[in-house]
Design an enzyme around this catalytic site. Structure first.
Site, mmCIF file in Angstrom:
data_model
loop_
_atom_site.group_PDB
_atom_site.id
_atom_site.type_symbol
_atom_site.label_atom_id
_atom_site.label_comp_id
_atom_site.label_asym_id
_atom_site.label_seq_id
_atom_site.Cartn_x
_atom_site.Cartn_y
_atom_site.Cartn_z
ATOM 1 N N ARG A 89 0.842 -1.211 0.000
ATOM 2 C CA ARG A 89 0.000 0.000 0.000
ATOM 3 C C ARG A 89 0.869 1.248 0.000
ATOM 4 N N ALA A 241 -2.246 10.819 0.352
ATOM 5 C CA ALA A 241 -1.619 9.618 0.915
ATOM 6 C C ALA A 241 -2.233 9.251 2.269
ATOM 7 N N ARG A 242 -2.586 10.270 3.051
ATOM 8 C CA ARG A 242 -3.205 9.985 4.358
ATOM 9 C C ARG A 242 -4.564 9.319 4.176
ATOM 10 N N GLU A 362 3.640 10.073 7.469
ATOM 11 C CA GLU A 362 2.472 10.866 7.035
ATOM 12 C C GLU A 362 1.835 11.604 8.213
ATOM 13 N N THR A 364 2.739 11.891 12.544
ATOM 14 C CA THR A 364 2.639 10.941 13.666
ATOM 15 C C THR A 364 1.263 11.063 14.310
HETATM 16 P P1 TGC Z 1 1.110 25.498 8.507
HETATM 17 O O1 TGC Z 1 1.383 26.942 8.703
HETATM 18 O O2 TGC Z 1 0.015 24.868 9.298
HETATM 19 O O3 TGC Z 1 0.772 25.249 6.965
HETATM 20 C C1 TGC Z 1 1.550 25.818 5.916
HETATM 21 C C2 TGC Z 1 0.624 25.981 4.712
HETATM 22 O O4 TGC Z 1 0.175 24.684 4.302
HETATM 23 C C3 TGC Z 1 -1.253 24.599 4.402
HETATM 24 N N1 TGC Z 1 -1.574 23.248 4.866
HETATM 25 C C4 TGC Z 1 -2.201 22.345 4.122
HETATM 26 N N2 TGC Z 1 -2.707 22.423 2.886
HETATM 27 C C5 TGC Z 1 -3.305 21.330 2.403
HETATM 28 N N3 TGC Z 1 -3.411 20.182 3.099
HETATM 29 C C6 TGC Z 1 -2.903 20.063 4.334
HETATM 30 N N4 TGC Z 1 -3.007 18.900 4.997
HETATM 31 C C7 TGC Z 1 -2.277 21.174 4.905
HETATM 32 N N5 TGC Z 1 -1.667 21.415 6.094
HETATM 33 C C8 TGC Z 1 -1.258 22.686 6.055
HETATM 34 C C9 TGC Z 1 -1.650 25.681 5.392
HETATM 35 O O5 TGC Z 1 -2.986 26.091 5.184
HETATM 36 C C10 TGC Z 1 -0.660 26.759 5.056
HETATM 37 O O6 TGC Z 1 -1.078 27.394 3.876
HETATM 38 P P2 TGC Z 1 -0.828 28.970 3.672
HETATM 39 O O7 TGC Z 1 -1.439 29.260 2.345
HETATM 40 O O8 TGC Z 1 -1.517 29.655 4.809
HETATM 41 O O9 TGC Z 1 0.654 29.161 3.716
HETATM 42 O O10 TGC Z 1 2.468 24.715 8.622
HETATM 43 P P3 TGC Z 1 3.304 24.289 9.871
HETATM 44 O O11 TGC Z 1 4.755 24.494 9.477
HETATM 45 O O12 TGC Z 1 2.795 24.932 11.118
HETATM 46 O O13 TGC Z 1 3.077 22.692 9.946
HETATM 47 C C11 TGC Z 1 1.856 22.160 10.204
HETATM 48 C C12 TGC Z 1 1.929 20.610 10.312
HETATM 49 C C13 TGC Z 1 2.724 20.222 11.537
HETATM 50 C C14 TGC Z 1 0.507 20.136 10.478
HETATM 51 C C15 TGC Z 1 2.525 19.952 9.073
HETATM 52 O O14 TGC Z 1 3.759 20.434 8.819
HETATM 53 C C16 TGC Z 1 2.501 18.449 9.100
HETATM 54 O O15 TGC Z 1 1.550 17.861 8.609
HETATM 55 N N6 TGC Z 1 3.566 17.726 9.650
HETATM 56 C C17 TGC Z 1 3.683 16.304 9.503
HETATM 57 C C18 TGC Z 1 4.735 15.986 8.445
HETATM 58 C C19 TGC Z 1 4.354 14.827 7.576
HETATM 59 O O16 TGC Z 1 3.232 14.338 7.587
HETATM 60 N N7 TGC Z 1 5.277 14.397 6.743
HETATM 61 C C20 TGC Z 1 5.006 13.346 5.813
HETATM 62 C C21 TGC Z 1 6.168 13.118 4.882
HETATM 63 S S1 TGC Z 1 5.753 12.065 3.500
HETATM 64 C C22 TGC Z 1 5.630 10.520 4.179
HETATM 65 O O17 TGC Z 1 5.710 10.311 5.349
HETATM 66 C C23 TGC Z 1 5.376 9.413 3.208
HETATM 67 S S2 TGC Z 1 5.201 7.887 3.982
HETATM 68 C C24 TGC Z 1 4.918 6.790 2.737
HETATM 69 C C25 TGC Z 1 3.474 6.435 2.586
HETATM 70 O O18 TGC Z 1 2.616 7.320 2.479
HETATM 71 O O19 TGC Z 1 3.150 5.258 2.560
HETATM 72 P P1 FAD Z 2 9.968 13.612 14.931
HETATM 73 O O1 FAD Z 2 9.300 14.708 14.184
HETATM 74 O O2 FAD Z 2 11.348 13.848 15.421
HETATM 75 O O3 FAD Z 2 9.046 13.193 16.163
HETATM 76 C C1 FAD Z 2 9.539 12.424 17.268
HETATM 77 C C2 FAD Z 2 8.432 12.352 18.316
HETATM 78 O O4 FAD Z 2 8.110 13.669 18.755
HETATM 79 C C3 FAD Z 2 7.119 11.774 17.755
HETATM 80 O O5 FAD Z 2 6.491 11.000 18.741
HETATM 81 C C4 FAD Z 2 6.284 13.016 17.468
HETATM 82 O O6 FAD Z 2 4.892 12.758 17.502
HETATM 83 C C5 FAD Z 2 6.732 13.920 18.614
HETATM 84 N N1 FAD Z 2 6.515 15.331 18.279
HETATM 85 C C6 FAD Z 2 7.074 16.062 17.285
HETATM 86 N N2 FAD Z 2 6.599 17.317 17.301
HETATM 87 C C7 FAD Z 2 5.722 17.385 18.320
HETATM 88 C C8 FAD Z 2 4.884 18.421 18.851
HETATM 89 N N3 FAD Z 2 4.841 19.642 18.297
HETATM 90 N N4 FAD Z 2 4.110 18.127 19.917
HETATM 91 C C9 FAD Z 2 4.112 16.880 20.471
HETATM 92 N N5 FAD Z 2 4.870 15.870 20.020
HETATM 93 C C10 FAD Z 2 5.665 16.127 18.959
HETATM 94 N N6 FAD Z 2 9.056 11.084 4.512
HETATM 95 C C11 FAD Z 2 9.034 11.562 3.238
HETATM 96 O O7 FAD Z 2 9.193 12.757 2.999
HETATM 97 N N7 FAD Z 2 8.832 10.705 2.192
HETATM 98 C C12 FAD Z 2 8.655 9.375 2.352
HETATM 99 O O8 FAD Z 2 8.451 8.649 1.373
HETATM 100 C C13 FAD Z 2 8.695 8.846 3.674
HETATM 101 N N8 FAD Z 2 8.591 7.505 3.877
HETATM 102 C C14 FAD Z 2 8.785 6.991 5.136
HETATM 103 C C15 FAD Z 2 8.850 5.606 5.319
HETATM 104 C C16 FAD Z 2 9.081 5.077 6.581
HETATM 105 C C17 FAD Z 2 9.193 3.607 6.759
HETATM 106 C C18 FAD Z 2 9.200 5.940 7.709
HETATM 107 C C19 FAD Z 2 9.398 5.396 9.086
HETATM 108 C C20 FAD Z 2 9.143 7.312 7.533
HETATM 109 C C21 FAD Z 2 8.943 7.865 6.250
HETATM 110 N N9 FAD Z 2 8.957 9.246 6.036
HETATM 111 C C22 FAD Z 2 8.901 9.752 4.751
HETATM 112 C C23 FAD Z 2 9.230 10.156 7.144
HETATM 113 C C24 FAD Z 2 8.045 10.397 8.066
HETATM 114 O O9 FAD Z 2 7.103 11.225 7.471
HETATM 115 C C25 FAD Z 2 8.581 10.975 9.373
HETATM 116 O O10 FAD Z 2 9.277 9.943 10.041
HETATM 117 C C26 FAD Z 2 7.480 11.543 10.253
HETATM 118 O O11 FAD Z 2 6.912 12.696 9.670
HETATM 119 C C27 FAD Z 2 7.975 11.852 11.680
HETATM 120 O O12 FAD Z 2 9.166 12.551 11.660
HETATM 121 P P2 FAD Z 2 10.424 12.065 12.588
HETATM 122 O O13 FAD Z 2 10.599 10.629 12.368
HETATM 123 O O14 FAD Z 2 11.537 12.975 12.279
HETATM 124 O O15 FAD Z 2 9.923 12.263 14.066
#
Ligand code: TGC
Ligand code: FAD
Length: 383
Positions: A89, A241-242, A362, A364
């Site tokens: 997935r 993706a979420r 995606e 935590t």
């Molecule tokens: P923040 O100021 O809240 O937002 C910046 C701008 O982005 C907009 N925005 C969104 N737009 C669309 N969809 C969303 N879900 C959005 N979330 C925020 C927001 O409206 C704003 O727009 P603008 O026009 O006002 O500038 O940004 P922040 O820096 O305070 O961060 C907010 C936070 C913590 C929620 C965000 O950064 C976040 O979601 N953090 C988690 C990181 C994450 O999920 N990383 C994933 C990496 S990819 C991955 O893990 C792939 S895994 C493989 C698989 O899927 O199987």
């Molecule tokens: P951190 O951000 O360091 O978090 C560590 C701990 O602190 C967590 O428990 C978190 O919940 C907590 N924490 C952080 N901030 C706060 C807060 N403000 N308040 C309270 N608690 C907080 N990323 C990509 O870009 N592309 C990919 O394809 C991708 N694939 C992945 C595949 C795998 C198998 C894994 C494990 C990760 C992948 N990621 C990818 C990265 C993934 O999105 C990050 O691991 C995730 O966003 C968390 O970041 P981190 O691991 O640095 O944890």
């Protein structure tokens, strides 16, 4: 098949066919490979031609030969993929939601015409580079930079934990430019671009995860996604993706629940099947209850997404809930399986380990709590 409130009666023939087709593929082609791939720590790339033929990549997108199926059908599709393994997935979520979607939404016509058909067919593989070693939950702090140099751009920095990273023919890199966050499509082999497999994972072992380094990588402006400006662009992709994780985790939960029910019915201790003990039945009743609640949450989420009304916070709730219930169910199912729960001969232990990554990537569990907390109270508690 667990469907306690008979959702089946409400599915169209097309939705049932899509679910049955993917289930059949997973059972016949993927399942025989999954345990050994997981043990070897490799993605089963030999499945890609079939996955492409079945239309598993970016199927909700329209145009460019893409089928534009509904979000319920798509949800059932990824549910069946993750019933096999979260790595399958994950591959589909990244290829469709994190590479095809941004190209479709933010790309130039040339980029769309070139990449979308190849990625849909599984002939080319994509990855999405947002996370960095020092910036996971907080991608807005990224250190990777994009600077202008005449007609070109120079990218410098590194990315970590990137799914499909070493397999990718096209690497989508998000980098901080003077004008905000920008996205670039880098073809394999570009000088200065390197991907290194991350070894030693205890989760998602049947998935390719890489560290990517960018050492002064020069790309023409035509490699930039012209419509993507600001952090909102990569974050918008995460919604896609979420959504697929919200459904996929249901598949993993179903696999564990059904394996636990079958096992408990056959395993005899103290002269009777362990399914007959009240403590086992209590576990099974709790699992069924949580699965059924999540199924109907997803049903409505699909309707909202089809109507174009879904909010990022609603998707966060689906992702958060799916990971939580699936991980809890996997842990309880593993307990029911006793020692067999840690053996790769059964699915449950593999799912349980995988889900530790799924609840982390995606966003935590805690980050989704904060997104919901902000939605409820109007107050941001991220900092
Ligand atoms: P923040 O100021 O809240 O937002 C910046 C701008 O982005 C907009 N925005 C969104 N737009 C669309 N969809 C969303 N879900 C959005 N979330 C925020 C927001 O409206 C704003 O727009 P603008 O026009 O006002 O500038 O940004 P922040 O820096 O305070 O961060 C907010 C936070 C913590 C929620 C965000 O950064 C976040 O979601 N953090 C988690 C990181 C994450 O999920 N990383 C994933 C990496 S990819 C991955 O893990 C792939 S895994 C493989 C698989 O899927 O199987
Ligand atoms: P951190 O951000 O360091 O978090 C560590 C701990 O602190 C967590 O428990 C978190 O919940 C907590 N924490 C952080 N901030 C706060 C807060 N403000 N308040 C309270 N608690 C907080 N990323 C990509 O870009 N592309 C990919 O394809 C991708 N694939 C992945 C595949 C795998 C198998 C894994 C494990 C990760 C992948 N990621 C990818 C990265 C993934 O999105 C990050 O691991 C995730 O966003 C968390 O970041 P981190 O691991 O640095 O944890």
């Amino acid at each position: 098949m667990t469907d306690f409130y008979n959702m089946d009666a409400l599915l169209s023939d097309e939705e049932k066919l899509i679910r049955a087709t993917v289930r059949d593929f997973v059972e016949k082609e993927a399942r025989p490979l999954l345990a050994s791939c997981w043990e070897e720590g490799r993605f089963p790339h030999e499945l890609l031609p079939s996955m492409g033929r079945l239309g598993l990549f970016g199927p909700t997108l329209e145009g460019y030969g893409l089928p534009g199926i509904g979000n319920l059908a798509y949800g059932l599709m990824v549910q069946e993929l993750e019933r096999g393994d979260s790595g399958l997935r994950s591959f589909a979520s990244v290829q469709g939601g994190l590479v095809m979607y941004p190209i479709h939404r933010y790309g130039s016509e040339e980029q769309k015409l070139h990449w979308l058909p190849l990625l849909a067919a599984g002939e080319k593989i994509g990855c999405f580079g947002l996370t960095e070693a020092d910036h996971g939950s907080d991608p807005g702090g990224m250190a990777t930079r994009a600077r202008r140099d005449g007609d070109d751009w120079i990218l410098h920095g590194s990315k970590m934990w990137i799914t499909n990273g070493t397999l990718a023919d096209v690497t989508l890199i998000w980098a901080q430019g003077e004008e905000g966050v920008l996205g670039f499509l880098l073809e394999k082999g570009r000088p200065g671009l390197q991907a290194r497999a991350m070894e030693g994972k205890m989760s998602l072992r049947a998935s390719d995860t890489a560290e990517i380094s960018l050492d002064e990588v020069r790309v023409p402006d035509s490699a930039r996604l012209p419509g993507a400006k600001g952090l909102g662009a990569p974050l918008s992709c995460l919604n896609q993706a979420r959504y697929s994780i919200a459904w996929g985790t249901l598949g993993a939960a179903l696999a564990c629940f059904e394996e636990a029910v079958a096992y408990a019915g056959e395993r005899v201790q103290f002269g009777r099947p362990i399914a007959g003990f009240q403590l086992t039945q209590s576990k099974l009743a709790e699992m069924l209850s949580r699965i059924t609640q999540h199924q109907w949450m997803l049903w409505r989420l699909a309707q909202l997404k089809d109507a174009g009304e879904v909010t990022p916070a609603q998707i966060s709730l689906g992702k958060r809930n799916g990971c939580e219930i699936a991980l809890d169910i996997a842990r309880e199912a593993r307990q029911i399986l006793g020692a067999n729960g840690i053996s790769l001969e059964y699915q449950t232990g593999r799912h349980m380990c995988n889900l530790e990554a799924v609840i982390t990537y995606e966003g935590t569990h805690e980050i989704h709590s904060l997104i919901l907390g902000k939605e409820i109270t109007g107050l941001s508690a991220f900092q």
